[in-house]
Design a protein around this motif. Structure first.
Motif, PDB file in Angstrom:
ATOM      1  N   UNK A  12       0.934  -1.110  -0.125  1.00 54.56           N
ATOM      2  CA  UNK A  12       0.190  -0.121   0.034  1.00 54.56           C
ATOM      3  C   UNK A  12       0.937   1.181  -0.040  1.00 54.56           C
ATOM      4  N   UNK A  13       1.770   1.061   0.877  1.00 62.09           N
ATOM      5  CA  UNK A  13       2.781   2.301   0.946  1.00 62.09           C
ATOM      6  C   UNK A  13       3.380   2.413  -0.549  1.00 62.09           C
ATOM      7  N   UNK A  14       3.788   1.672  -1.189  1.00 62.44           N
ATOM      8  CA  UNK A  14       4.534   1.826  -2.434  1.00 62.44           C
ATOM      9  C   UNK A  14       3.511   2.131  -3.529  1.00 62.44           C
ATOM     10  N   UNK A  15       2.325   1.570  -3.249  1.00 65.30           N
ATOM     11  CA  UNK A  15       1.231   1.926  -4.488  1.00 65.30           C
ATOM     12  C   UNK A  15       1.095   3.505  -4.151  1.00 65.30           C
ATOM     13  N   UNK A  16       0.699   3.876  -3.054  1.00 63.89           N
ATOM     14  CA  UNK A  16       0.326   5.423  -2.779  1.00 63.89           C
ATOM     15  C   UNK A  16       1.486   6.352  -3.143  1.00 63.89           C
ATOM     16  N   UNK A  17       2.609   6.007  -3.169  1.00 67.22           N
ATOM     17  CA  UNK A  17       3.754   6.721  -3.514  1.00 67.22           C
ATOM     18  C   UNK A  17       3.945   6.853  -5.009  1.00 67.22           C
ATOM     19  N   UNK A  18       3.732   5.741  -5.436  1.00 65.55           N
ATOM     20  CA  UNK A  18       3.633   5.568  -7.200  1.00 65.55           C
ATOM     21  C   UNK A  18       2.497   6.403  -7.791  1.00 65.55           C
ATOM     22  N   UNK A  19       1.361   6.708  -7.071  1.00 69.61           N
ATOM     23  CA  UNK A  19       0.514   7.431  -7.597  1.00 69.61           C
ATOM     24  C   UNK A  19       0.533   8.997  -7.259  1.00 69.61           C
ATOM     25  N   UNK A  20       1.817   9.329  -6.590  1.00 69.90           N
ATOM     26  CA  UNK A  20       2.201  10.730  -6.333  1.00 69.90           C
ATOM     27  C   UNK A  20       1.697  11.217  -4.915  1.00 69.90           C
ATOM     28  N   UNK A  21       1.308  10.270  -4.162  1.00 67.81           N
ATOM     29  CA  UNK A  21       0.818  10.701  -2.706  1.00 67.81           C
ATOM     30  C   UNK A  21       1.958  10.965  -1.699  1.00 67.81           C
ATOM     31  N   UNK A  22       1.745  11.282  -0.481  1.00 65.13           N
ATOM     32  CA  UNK A  22       2.707  11.374   0.435  1.00 65.13           C
ATOM     33  C   UNK A  22       2.304  10.187   1.428  1.00 65.13           C
ATOM     34  N   UNK A  23       3.331   9.656   2.029  1.00 57.65           N
ATOM     35  CA  UNK A  23       3.059   8.723   3.095  1.00 57.65           C
ATOM     36  C   UNK A  23       3.960   8.697   4.263  1.00 57.65           C
ATOM     37  N   UNK A  24       3.092   8.659   5.488  1.00 63.32           N
ATOM     38  CA  UNK A  24       3.826   8.303   6.657  1.00 63.32           C
ATOM     39  C   UNK A  24       3.507   7.023   6.919  1.00 63.32           C
ATOM     40  N   UNK A  25       4.663   6.183   7.251  1.00 65.55           N
ATOM     41  CA  UNK A  25       4.663   4.608   7.246  1.00 65.55           C
ATOM     42  C   UNK A  25       5.314   4.421   8.625  1.00 65.55           C
ATOM     43  N   UNK A  26       4.451   3.520   9.395  1.00 65.62           N
ATOM     44  CA  UNK A  26       5.301   3.121  10.683  1.00 65.62           C
ATOM     45  C   UNK A  26       5.911   1.666  10.700  1.00 65.62           C
ATOM     46  N   UNK A  27       6.652   1.254  11.010  1.00 67.21           N
ATOM     47  CA  UNK A  27       7.443   0.027  10.899  1.00 67.21           C
ATOM     48  C   UNK A  27       7.963  -0.444  12.443  1.00 67.21           C
ATOM     49  N   UNK A  28       8.238  -1.395  12.617  1.00 68.65           N
ATOM     50  CA  UNK A  28       8.842  -1.957  13.840  1.00 68.65           C
ATOM     51  C   UNK A  28      10.427  -2.372  13.695  1.00 68.65           C
ATOM     52  N   UNK A  29      10.937  -2.308  12.459  1.00 66.48           N
ATOM     53  CA  UNK A  29      12.356  -2.581  11.894  1.00 66.48           C
ATOM     54  C   UNK A  29      12.932  -1.591  11.327  1.00 66.48           C
TER      55      UNK A  29
END
Length: 293
Positions: A35-52
């Motif tokens: 989802x993060x990658x797809x949103x970025x590919x569409x030109x959107x901005x993303x704040x993504x949370x990770x544990x690693x």
């Protein structure tokens, strides 16, 4: 293997699409990463949370400042408060995706209190707290989208996943309730119910200590199948699933529930049909407990 991202310069935002900002939990891998990658590919901005830390370094290199990465353990409420506050301080969020999760496998009798608590905190309490944090800002900005990653297991029950079902069924009930609370504020909720998706879910399962009493019944059969399974047995394409979820966020009137996967459709249809038949058989009994005058 995720699809390599194109450089930011190769992905101009279409003139007819406003740039939107996403907040996605559990983005280290699986559906969250897709989802993060797809949103970025569409030109959107993303704040993504990770544990690693470092899990999204390749995407950060490709997309630069359009991707913000936060380290977050969703079972720590103080960390949720800190990360959501910092995110909102930097600007409005249009789309929240509660995706972080895992599955606990075993008979209920085998589960420890700590295992049950961690499962329910991850699948239910964390999405409740994160959703709550974004409701006021979305209401004040005139709307937003909340995507709750549920599961086929949010509608259908099976042995070994009782704690997982508790979290997902709870998430579905919470979402139905809160969606009606905010329906007049332009905030739309969608429960995504994927089927068996090739996201590494089976390798991320956590197991109880097996007891002899359950080794040779339905619990043991399911446990042993899962222990031997790999993602090649799963039928849903996570990239296609991510694209379908993204498209839903573009609909002016998105569905409350989105069943994705032929296995989800078949299983949920059968479960709802069975429940409806059982309810209809109780019609006279239901009416019989009313006061009589």
């Amino acid at each position: 293997m995720p699809t390599p991202a194109l450089p930011t310069s190769a992905l101009p935002t279409p003139a007819d699409k406003a740039v939107r900002r996403w907040f996605i939990t559990g983005a280290s891998g699986g559906l969250g990463r897709h989802l993060t990658e797809h949103a970025l590919q569409q030109g959107d901005r993303v704040t993504a949370t990770v544990r690693r830390p470092g899990a999204l370094d390749d995407l950060r290199a490709a997309y630069g400042e359009r991707l913000t990465v936060e380290t977050l353990d969703v079972t720590r409420s103080a960390d949720i408060d800190e990360v959501t506050a910092r995110t909102l301080a930097s600007g409005p969020v249009d789309i929240l995706v509660n995706n972080a999760g895992y599955g606990l496998v075993g008979a209920t009798e085998e589960m420890t209190v700590e295992q049950i608590r961690d499962q329910v905190e991850t699948l239910l309490l964390a999405p409740m707290l994160i959703t709550r944090a974004f409701l006021k800002p979305m209401r004040e900005q005139g709307g937003g989208r909340v995507i709750q990653i549920s599961s086929m297991g949010g509608q259908v029950g099976s042995p070994v996943f009782s704690a997982y079902h508790a979290g997902k069924w709870g998430l579905e009930g919470f979402t139905e309730g809160v969606s009606r609370e905010v329906s007049g504020f332009g905030i739309h909720f969608t429960l995504v119910e994927p089927g068996a998706t090739r996201t590494g879910f089976t390798s991320a399962l956590r197991y109880t200590i097996e007891s002899a009493a359950y080794r040779d019944n339905a619990v043991g059969e399911m446990r042993h199948w899962l222990e031997a399974a790999d993602d090649s047995a799963l039928t849903v394409d996570p990239a296609a699933l991510a694209a379908a979820v993204y498209d839903t966020t573009r609909r002016p009137a998105p569905p409350l529930r989105l069943a994705l996967g032929a296995d989800t459709y078949d299983a949920v249809h059968a479960a709802l049909t069975e429940r409806l038949a059982a309810l209809e058989a109780q019609k006279d009994l239901a009416a019989s407990v009313a006061f009589t005058r």
